[in-house]
Scaffold this active site. Sequence first.
Site, mmCIF file in Angstrom:
data_model
loop_
_atom_site.group_PDB
_atom_site.id
_atom_site.type_symbol
_atom_site.label_atom_id
_atom_site.label_comp_id
_atom_site.label_asym_id
_atom_site.label_seq_id
_atom_site.Cartn_x
_atom_site.Cartn_y
_atom_site.Cartn_z
ATOM 1 N N ASP A 4 0.387 -1.222 0.285
ATOM 2 C CA ASP A 4 0.247 0.135 0.113
ATOM 3 C C ASP A 4 0.960 1.334 -0.228
ATOM 4 O O ASP A 4 2.244 0.986 0.093
ATOM 5 C CB ASP A 4 -1.050 -0.358 1.633
ATOM 6 C CG ASP A 4 -0.254 -0.130 2.237
ATOM 7 O OD1 ASP A 4 1.446 -0.183 2.971
ATOM 8 O OD2 ASP A 4 -0.723 -0.763 3.629
ATOM 9 N N ASN A 57 -7.729 -1.959 14.464
ATOM 10 C CA ASN A 57 -8.256 -1.702 13.748
ATOM 11 C C ASN A 57 -9.306 -2.807 12.993
ATOM 12 O O ASN A 57 -10.419 -2.421 12.356
ATOM 13 C CB ASN A 57 -9.357 -0.090 13.076
ATOM 14 C CG ASN A 57 -8.247 -0.445 11.791
ATOM 15 O OD1 ASN A 57 -8.291 -0.974 11.750
ATOM 16 N ND2 ASN A 57 -9.015 0.908 11.066
ATOM 17 N N HIS A 100 -7.869 -3.429 10.242
ATOM 18 C CA HIS A 100 -7.477 -3.509 8.886
ATOM 19 C C HIS A 100 -6.035 -4.058 8.080
ATOM 20 O O HIS A 100 -5.484 -4.946 9.158
ATOM 21 C CB HIS A 100 -7.244 -1.813 8.297
ATOM 22 C CG HIS A 100 -5.793 -1.174 8.646
ATOM 23 N ND1 HIS A 100 -5.656 -0.359 8.890
ATOM 24 C CD2 HIS A 100 -4.490 -1.975 9.052
ATOM 25 C CE1 HIS A 100 -4.423 -0.368 9.757
ATOM 26 N NE2 HIS A 100 -3.264 -1.151 9.571
ATOM 27 N N GLU A 114 -9.767 -0.420 4.998
ATOM 28 C CA GLU A 114 -9.854 -0.908 6.417
ATOM 29 C C GLU A 114 -11.575 -1.352 7.095
ATOM 30 O O GLU A 114 -12.114 -1.643 6.080
ATOM 31 C CB GLU A 114 -10.364 1.181 6.667
ATOM 32 C CG GLU A 114 -8.917 1.989 6.296
ATOM 33 C CD GLU A 114 -8.315 2.131 7.586
ATOM 34 O OE1 GLU A 114 -8.443 1.037 8.264
ATOM 35 O OE2 GLU A 114 -7.190 2.557 7.375
#
Length: 238
Positions: free
Chosen positions: A68, A136, A138, A143
Amino acid sequence: MTLRVEVFASADWADRVAGRLAERIAADPSMRLCLPTGSTPLPVYERLPALLRERDVSTAEATVVLLDEYLGLPAGHPARCDATLRRALLDRFDAAPAFVRFEVDELDPAAACQAFSAALDRIGGLDLVLLGLGTNGHLGMNEPGSPVDAPTRPVELAPETASAARGYGADPPPTRGVTFGMGPIMAAPEVWLLATGERKAAVLQRALNGPIDPDCPASYLRLHPNAAILADDDAARA
Ligand code: GLP
């Protein structure tokens, strides 16, 4: 479908994961490997070049694909994922592997994603994808809210994801990025999810035992035919 969970003592984790990766590259020096940034893999990357040197394995024929990238940071910015991976690993190999990344300086974000996917097609896909785990849930920059078939695409970052860039001097941190999609991650033949430290314990439990749904993209790995979680005992503690 089996999600293997392998737990190593914290003191051994990096040696074990780096050793395993070195064995893989030794067995197939032309392997195509997708790698994450973040702090989790750093001790693995620190060890890998020496392990390959000991085995007399060259990375000249390998291809490294970057998972990414942030949008909005100029080329060479130290917080950029490409700069981070170069510094942490690629520049430390004796022979540079081919490097596939998002060409965010030359192309608009959607076009950079298309070019990234086309580059992956040209090399014939990936052999192995390594991932870090967001607190979280991801994976990459997929996400919470990302569907299991989400393509490689531009994304808005969750605040906790963005703030990681602050550590490398991106202040204010970027709010957008481009990521290898959840769909192509699920289509990769093999995935290793790396998770260390107490701060990953709750989300790791959620990924393993909670519902398989978009609230926790890491939970999708339970649907992958060949995924493993390589955790240390701090992250694996329930
Ligand atoms: C970052 C990256 C991910 C990374 C994850 C975990 O935001 N986009 O690719 O794996 O968050 O980071 P860390 O390993 O520092 O906990």
